[in-house]
Design a protein around this motif. Sequence first.
Motif, PDB file in Angstrom:
ATOM      1  N   ALA A  32      -6.853   1.209   3.754  1.00 35.42           N
ATOM      2  CA  ALA A  32      -7.276   1.127   2.352  1.00 35.42           C
ATOM      3  C   ALA A  32      -8.168  -0.086   2.128  1.00 35.42           C
ATOM      4  CB  ALA A  32      -6.054   1.080   1.435  1.00 35.42           C
ATOM      5  N   LEU A  44      -4.192   7.240  -3.450  1.00 35.93           N
ATOM      6  CA  LEU A  44      -3.714   5.861  -3.305  1.00 35.93           C
ATOM      7  C   LEU A  44      -2.956   5.475  -4.570  1.00 35.93           C
ATOM      8  CD1 LEU A  44      -3.859   3.207  -1.572  1.00 35.93           C
ATOM      9  CD2 LEU A  44      -5.829   2.581  -2.991  1.00 35.93           C
ATOM     10  N   THR A  69       0.845  -1.189   0.000  1.00 31.27           N
ATOM     11  CA  THR A  69       0.000   0.000   0.000  1.00 31.27           C
ATOM     12  C   THR A  69       0.882   1.241   0.000  1.00 31.27           C
ATOM     13  OG1 THR A  69      -1.888  -1.061   1.080  1.00 31.27           O
ATOM     14  CG2 THR A  69      -1.669   1.318   1.355  1.00 31.27           C
ATOM     15  N   LYS A 107      -2.194  -0.695  -3.664  1.00 28.53           N
ATOM     16  CA  LYS A 107      -2.870  -1.302  -2.512  1.00 28.53           C
ATOM     17  C   LYS A 107      -2.334  -2.709  -2.277  1.00 28.53           C
ATOM     18  CE  LYS A 107      -7.471  -2.666  -0.894  1.00 28.53           C
ATOM     19  NZ  LYS A 107      -8.916  -2.663  -1.209  1.00 28.53           N
ATOM     20  N   GLU A 136      -8.178  -2.835   3.534  1.00 28.04           N
ATOM     21  CA  GLU A 136      -7.493  -4.127   3.599  1.00 28.04           C
ATOM     22  C   GLU A 136      -8.109  -5.063   4.636  1.00 28.04           C
ATOM     23  OE1 GLU A 136      -4.879  -1.391   6.231  1.00 28.04           O
ATOM     24  OE2 GLU A 136      -6.267  -1.259   4.540  1.00 28.04           O
TER      25      GLU A 136
END
Length: 303
Positions: free
Chosen positions: A124, A98, A82, A101, A126
């Motif tokens: 993000a 971003l 990320t 990722k 995750e």
Amino acid sequence: MFDIATVGHFSIDFIVLPGETRPKRRLGGPPAYTSLSAKMLGATVSVVSKVGWDFPKRYLEWLRRQGIDLLGLKVDHHSQSTSFQIKYYLSGERDMILRSKGPPIYLEDLQGVESKALHISPIANEVSIDSVRKMVGKDSLISLDPQGLLRHFDSCGRVTLHKLDDLSFLSGVGILKASENELKILLGVENALKALRKARDLGVKIAIATIGGRGAFISLNDKIFNIPAAKPRRVVDPTGAGDVFIGAFLAEYLRGEDALWCACVGSSAASFVIEEVGPKGFRGMREVRRRATQIYSRIVKVE
């Protein structure tokens, strides 16, 4: 058993400070800032995270030298880590994009990492909502920063925040920490105090809204207090300040300290880290507690 385990992605941050054009590449993400903050205050810390082939080995070596346990870190050689580009403006606003990722984190990734407190802090998406629901069922004290649950990314990676439909998982959260704006969006209300009250009604024991240079609001025992911000010597890079706040808070809280004092320690620790670029502005226990003592004398009960 560790005192604190932080769940979420490490990140590679490309930070552009006000008045500058070239980004500075720095280690980022809650596992870095939260863990380092707690470690500086004497807590034992571990992480549950995933990075990709591009994550610099020198970051891992540096983290180990700082005493951060990396047992729960997995390197996926088929994925990128990320990564964010973060541009700050003189107004205090920031743009966040971003760039890449990393792989998702699941409940089973926590196996082998035991801790008194589990701090869940995705950045993000995750950690999915479904995984969060399973994690809050663990025996540990659950601390949550919902920032990464709220973030949506467009095709260019620009970040917007969206509310969640089902907040029932909050009943299993002992400590909820978010920025003022994130807390309002999470709970669907128009101001921080209403958000704190709603969090309390949903079963959260301690809810904290960080409000930048104005400090933080904290809700506990049916009361809300304003924790003033500590005054830094200079403001260079505010990245990770909220993560530092909760790391310091948890380190003190696990020692049995009063939650108001813990919040003052969090405010103090955050004021030091913003004096440098990246996770370098940490101070030792004595300096952090000295500044926290000054804050504690200025706490205001809001309601």
